[in-house]
Design an enzyme around this catalytic site. Structure first.
Site, PDB file in Angstrom:
ATOM      1  N   CYS A 276      52.699  48.132  28.548  1.00  0.00           N
ATOM      2  CA  CYS A 276      52.711  46.843  27.853  1.00  0.00           C
ATOM      3  C   CYS A 276      54.108  46.463  27.361  1.00  0.00           C
ATOM      4  O   CYS A 276      54.528  45.307  27.565  1.00  0.00           O
ATOM      5  CB  CYS A 276      51.720  46.835  26.707  1.00  0.00           C
ATOM      6  SG  CYS A 276      50.530  48.163  26.701  1.00  0.00           S
ATOM      7  N   ARG A 305      50.748  60.866  29.666  1.00  0.00           N
ATOM      8  CA  ARG A 305      50.097  61.072  28.364  1.00  0.00           C
ATOM      9  C   ARG A 305      49.895  62.563  28.142  1.00  0.00           C
ATOM     10  O   ARG A 305      49.496  63.282  29.058  1.00  0.00           O
ATOM     11  CB  ARG A 305      48.744  60.343  28.316  1.00  0.00           C
ATOM     12  CG  ARG A 305      48.933  58.850  28.382  1.00  0.00           C
ATOM     13  CD  ARG A 305      47.631  58.092  28.199  1.00  0.00           C
ATOM     14  NE  ARG A 305      47.901  56.671  28.396  1.00  0.00           N
ATOM     15  CZ  ARG A 305      46.985  55.727  28.410  1.00  0.00           C
ATOM     16  NH1 ARG A 305      45.719  56.035  28.221  1.00  0.00           N
ATOM     17  NH2 ARG A 305      47.330  54.468  28.599  1.00  0.00           N
ATOM     18  N   GLN A 323      48.376  53.538  36.635  1.00  0.00           N
ATOM     19  CA  GLN A 323      47.439  52.494  36.191  1.00  0.00           C
ATOM     20  C   GLN A 323      47.461  51.293  37.114  1.00  0.00           C
ATOM     21  O   GLN A 323      48.512  50.897  37.599  1.00  0.00           O
ATOM     22  CB  GLN A 323      47.831  51.998  34.793  1.00  0.00           C
ATOM     23  CG  GLN A 323      47.260  52.794  33.656  1.00  0.00           C
ATOM     24  CD  GLN A 323      47.296  51.989  32.341  1.00  0.00           C
ATOM     25  OE1 GLN A 323      46.921  50.818  32.288  1.00  0.00           O
ATOM     26  NE2 GLN A 323      47.753  52.639  31.296  1.00  0.00           N
ATOM     27  N   ASP A 325      47.418  48.184  36.326  1.00  0.00           N
ATOM     28  CA  ASP A 325      47.574  47.515  35.037  1.00  0.00           C
ATOM     29  C   ASP A 325      47.947  46.044  35.194  1.00  0.00           C
ATOM     30  O   ASP A 325      48.528  45.640  36.206  1.00  0.00           O
ATOM     31  CB  ASP A 325      48.696  48.228  34.253  1.00  0.00           C
ATOM     32  CG  ASP A 325      48.618  47.952  32.762  1.00  0.00           C
ATOM     33  OD1 ASP A 325      47.643  47.305  32.333  1.00  0.00           O
ATOM     34  OD2 ASP A 325      49.528  48.392  32.029  1.00  0.00           O
ATOM     35  N   HIS A 327      48.991  42.566  32.324  1.00  0.00           N
ATOM     36  CA  HIS A 327      48.957  41.918  31.017  1.00  0.00           C
ATOM     37  C   HIS A 327      48.923  40.417  31.233  1.00  0.00           C
ATOM     38  O   HIS A 327      49.757  39.878  31.957  1.00  0.00           O
ATOM     39  CB  HIS A 327      50.163  42.364  30.185  1.00  0.00           C
ATOM     40  CG  HIS A 327      50.092  43.824  29.861  1.00  0.00           C
ATOM     41  ND1 HIS A 327      50.688  44.782  30.639  1.00  0.00           N
ATOM     42  CD2 HIS A 327      49.412  44.487  28.889  1.00  0.00           C
ATOM     43  CE1 HIS A 327      50.410  45.985  30.144  1.00  0.00           C
ATOM     44  NE2 HIS A 327      49.633  45.837  29.083  1.00  0.00           N
ATOM     45  N   LYS A 410      38.504  46.524  22.540  1.00  0.00           N
ATOM     46  CA  LYS A 410      38.443  46.559  24.000  1.00  0.00           C
ATOM     47  C   LYS A 410      37.016  46.380  24.505  1.00  0.00           C
ATOM     48  O   LYS A 410      36.067  46.737  23.811  1.00  0.00           O
ATOM     49  CB  LYS A 410      38.887  47.931  24.535  1.00  0.00           C
ATOM     50  CG  LYS A 410      40.140  48.495  23.959  1.00  0.00           C
ATOM     51  CD  LYS A 410      40.548  49.757  24.723  1.00  0.00           C
ATOM     52  CE  LYS A 410      39.781  50.978  24.308  1.00  0.00           C
ATOM     53  NZ  LYS A 410      40.139  52.186  25.027  1.00  0.00           N
ATOM     54  N   HIS A 456      45.133  42.860  27.861  1.00  0.00           N
ATOM     55  CA  HIS A 456      45.509  44.024  28.684  1.00  0.00           C
ATOM     56  C   HIS A 456      44.297  44.337  29.553  1.00  0.00           C
ATOM     57  O   HIS A 456      43.177  44.361  29.038  1.00  0.00           O
ATOM     58  CB  HIS A 456      45.745  45.288  27.845  1.00  0.00           C
ATOM     59  CG  HIS A 456      46.720  45.154  26.729  1.00  0.00           C
ATOM     60  ND1 HIS A 456      47.824  45.986  26.634  1.00  0.00           N
ATOM     61  CD2 HIS A 456      46.758  44.349  25.636  1.00  0.00           C
ATOM     62  CE1 HIS A 456      48.483  45.687  25.518  1.00  0.00           C
ATOM     63  NE2 HIS A 456      47.864  44.701  24.898  1.00  0.00           N
TER      64      HIS A 456
HETATM   65  C1  TSB Z   1      45.130  48.287  30.333  1.00  0.00           C
HETATM   66  N1  TSB Z   1      47.752  49.145  27.747  1.00  0.00           N
HETATM   67  C2  TSB Z   1      46.469  49.212  28.390  1.00  0.00           C
HETATM   68  C3  TSB Z   1      46.549  48.594  29.768  1.00  0.00           C
HETATM   69  O1  TSB Z   1      47.272  47.380  29.727  1.00  0.00           O
HETATM   70  C4  TSB Z   1      46.059  50.687  28.466  1.00  0.00           C
HETATM   71  O2  TSB Z   1      46.884  51.551  28.682  1.00  0.00           O
HETATM   72  N2  TSB Z   1      44.762  50.936  28.334  1.00  0.00           N
HETATM   73  S1  TSB Z   1      44.086  52.383  28.394  1.00  0.00           S
HETATM   74  O3  TSB Z   1      44.743  53.273  27.501  1.00  0.00           O
HETATM   75  O4  TSB Z   1      42.680  52.190  28.167  1.00  0.00           O
HETATM   76  O5  TSB Z   1      44.275  52.950  29.822  1.00  0.00           O
HETATM   77  C5  TSB Z   1      43.831  52.217  30.935  1.00  0.00           C
HETATM   78  C6  TSB Z   1      42.905  53.024  31.816  1.00  0.00           C
HETATM   79  O6  TSB Z   1      43.543  54.210  32.253  1.00  0.00           O
HETATM   80  C7  TSB Z   1      41.656  53.536  31.126  1.00  0.00           C
HETATM   81  O7  TSB Z   1      40.682  52.543  31.090  1.00  0.00           O
HETATM   82  C8  TSB Z   1      41.252  54.691  32.007  1.00  0.00           C
HETATM   83  O8  TSB Z   1      40.476  54.242  33.093  1.00  0.00           O
HETATM   84  C9  TSB Z   1      42.572  55.199  32.538  1.00  0.00           C
HETATM   85  N3  TSB Z   1      43.040  56.450  31.887  1.00  0.00           N
HETATM   86  C10 TSB Z   1      43.362  56.607  30.601  1.00  0.00           C
HETATM   87  N4  TSB Z   1      43.790  57.859  30.355  1.00  0.00           N
HETATM   88  C11 TSB Z   1      43.722  58.510  31.551  1.00  0.00           C
HETATM   89  C12 TSB Z   1      44.032  59.839  31.967  1.00  0.00           C
HETATM   90  N5  TSB Z   1      44.498  60.743  31.110  1.00  0.00           N
HETATM   91  N6  TSB Z   1      43.848  60.179  33.252  1.00  0.00           N
HETATM   92  C13 TSB Z   1      43.379  59.257  34.132  1.00  0.00           C
HETATM   93  N7  TSB Z   1      43.089  58.002  33.796  1.00  0.00           N
HETATM   94  C14 TSB Z   1      43.255  57.623  32.533  1.00  0.00           C
HETATM   95 ZN    ZN Z   2      48.678  47.298  28.031  1.00  0.00          ZN
END
Ligand code: TSB
Ligand code: ZN
Length: 585
Positions: A276, A305, A323, A325, A327, A410, A456
């Protein structure tokens, strides 16, 4: 699948079985101490402190035998009620029970259950005697931190299930076996889709050539779809300065999930956990008019992460992810419409992948002040608005506290994996915070600056998690367009039919079909069996008949019959199924 927690009878039975197990353990290990032993969706567990004794799977047999003995003894299970003072006296040598009791109300009536020599603190209810817990199975042992906190002592957790009849138990165990076969980690290994190596690190899978094909197809699929919907895709770096994440608020509210920062000279960087902040700055680079909105910035973006080592799981939960992703920068009056568009996109994608078994979850803020940006008014506005949007959309959803992002509520799509994890696949989030942290604006009708709202969203979630999900859903037999090898050719006899096989191989290849020719010196039937095991959608078996008629004969994975077809017709059919991204065979 049966839910032990929700089924009233099974709930009581499994809870009683947890006590039965504790009694058996206490007989075998008199120094054992017990923390909690709840019923969960998948059965029961008990967290146990055995000092230096480390249990192995073999010990489960011994414990089971002692449990069976206690079942035979048919001990009556009796409830007793105590005051807090009495309870503290009764369990004075057990620090875990003392901890539980001390957290109870002064006036609370505390109950415990006695069966023979064993007594355990418990709210109940329980079955009337140990005989009722006859049909059980202890399933596995794992470590579990006391109170779930990694700073605390590691306890040993034993999981089990209990049923009313042998038949029910057998059926359930069969189901669990089948689940294990669906585990994407097993399929991913068998089909050479990804690998892990501790030398690389935990939660850091590597995609093998077969996996890379799946991934490339998925990425093309979703990017093409997004382009058709007016998204603009960007590439941004996987690193960002600590200041970037201080500005966004991640540093204050999301630091625990981030890898520690790297310092160089007077600069300090982090591996990004989210994209983001980068996208906010791309938006900010230009002046925008109200007429330009919504602006949709998308990216297949790599994030990192620091997931707990016990939580990482194959491709489902990783520490380095990609992701899908985007925005969306929208005006306040566009929130409803744009949110609806995202939900429709999710539904559209789910149709393409035949995804039907999921639940929408409205994820709201929890009480933890550190986890969420602290501004009640902002949260109330965002949560009310999102609830309104969902109600207008007429979709079924449930609400969950303490599942929001630090910046806003969310809508998450929750699914159950083969091994019973409840995970988020897609997500769509409403954010009033980051636009203000980055001081974003657009010029409204009157020529004044106004703040946009950010949505997002991740439709496939991450490519990693989505692939894990697909492998489990399809048991490895992916739709044709995603299959690493789409056609596998087997000659009836290598000596006579290889030339014709090569001719067909070349024809398919020229048409862009992913084809393999199995010309190894192995028996035909062996190769066919292996081709099915490798989940190749089409196995061609070519011999005299096919060569003289200029046709092909094929079997579809999982189907018994062999069919024949004109070669060109076959190619046309495959190309059309691939182009349509047809899901089934
Ligand atoms: C959607 N900032 C928002 C983005 O813009 C975001 O990061 N959202 S999130 O934290 O929910 O992450 C998005 C998606 O990543 C989650 O819905 C999930 O499907 C996936 N995700 C999250 N953590 C992991 C992980 N550790 N391993 C694999 N997929 C993951
Ligand atoms: Zn985001």
């Amino acid at each position: 699948m049966v839910n032990f927690k929700e089924d009233e009878k099974l709930n009581v039975l499994n809870h009683s079985c947890a006590h039965l197990m504790a009694q058996a353990i206490k007989r075998l290990y008199p120094n054992a101490l017990f923390w909690v032993g709840p019923v969960i969706d998948t059965g029961f567990y008990y967290d146990i402190d055995l000092g230096d004794v480390k249990l192995t799977e073999d010990d489960l047999d011994t414990i089971s035998k002692t449990m069976k003995k206690i079942v035979k003894e048919d001990k009556l299970i009796k409830r007793e009620e105590l005051t807090k003072e009495e309870a503290l006296e009764m369990f004075k040598n057990d620090p875990y029970k003392i901890d539980l009791i001390e957290n109870m109300d002064e006036s609370a009536v505390i109950s415990c259950y006695r069966q023979g020599e064993f007594v355990d603190l418990c709210r109940g209810p329980h079955v009337s005697s140990t005989k009722k817990c006859k049909y059980f199975k202890l399933l596995k042992i794992s470590g579990a931190y006391y109170k779930g906190d990694s700073k605390n002592k590691m306890l040993q957790r034993i999981y089990g299930v209990c049923f009313e009849t042998q038949e029910d138990l057998d059926k359930h165990l069969e189901f669990l076996e089948e689940q294990k076969l669906r585990d994407h980690r097993k399929i991913g290994k068998d089909l050479k889709i990804f690998m892990t190596d501790d030398l690389v690190g935990k939660g850091l899978p590597m995609w093998l050539p077969n996996g890379a094909i799946i991934r490339r197809e998925l990425e093309r699929y979703i990017v093409d779809k997004e382009i058709s919907l007016g998204y603009n895709h960007v590439y941004t770096p996987s690193l960002g300065s600590v200041d970037l994440y201080k500005t966004s608020g991640h540093w204050d509210h999301y630091k625990d999930s981030m890898f520690p920062s790297m310092k160089m000279e007077d600069e300090e960087y982090v591996l990004r956990p989210m994209n983001c902040p980068h996208h906010m700055l791309i938006y900010k680079k230009d002046i925008h008019s109200y007429k330009d909105l919504p602006i949709k910035i998308g990216e297949l973006a790599h994030d990192f992460r620091y997931e707990a080592s016990g939580a990482v799981c194959g491709l489902e939960r990783v520490r380095a992810m990609c992701q899908n992703d985007a925005h969306l920068f929208v005006r306040l009056d566009q929130v409803g419409e744009e949110f609806k568009n995202v939900v429709n996109l999710i539904l559209d994608v789910y149709k393409d992948f035949n995804i039907t078994d999921y639940k929408f979850r409205l994820s709201l803020r929890g009480k933890d002040k550190e986890k969420y940006f602290d501004n009640d008014e902002m949260w109330n506005t965002a949560e009310d608005m999102l609830r309104d949007v969902l109600n207008n959309l007429n979709i079924d959803y449930y609400e969950a506290l303490d599942e929001a992002a630090f910046y806003g509520p969310k809508l998450d799509v929750q699914i159950k994996t083969a091994i019973g994890h409840d995970i988020t696949l897609s997500t769509c989030q409403l954010d009033f915070l980051l636009p203000s942290r980055f001081d974003l604006s657009y010029i409204n009708k009157d020529g004044n600056k106004e703040r946009p709202v950010v949505i997002h969203r991740a439709i496939l979630g991450t490519i990693d998690r989505f692939t894990a999900f697909l492998l489990e859903e399809t048991k490895g037999l992916l739709p044709l367009w995603l299959s690493p090898t789409q056609v596998n050719i087997i000659p009836v006899n290598n000596e006579y039919h290889l030339d014709y096989c090569k001719e067909i191989y070349n024809k398919l290849k020229e048409n862009g079909i992913r084809v393999n020719l199995d010309d190894r010196d192995e028996k035909m039937n062996y190769k066919i069996r292996e081709s099915v095991m490798n989940k190749n959608p089409y196995t061609l078996i070519l011999g005299n008949n096919e060569e003289s008629n200029k046709t092909i004969s094929y079997r579809i994975c999982g189907q018994d019959k062999t069919l024949s077809m004109d070669t060109d017709e076959f190619i046309e059919k495959l190309l059309s199924d691939i182009k349509e991204r047809k899901y089934n065979y």
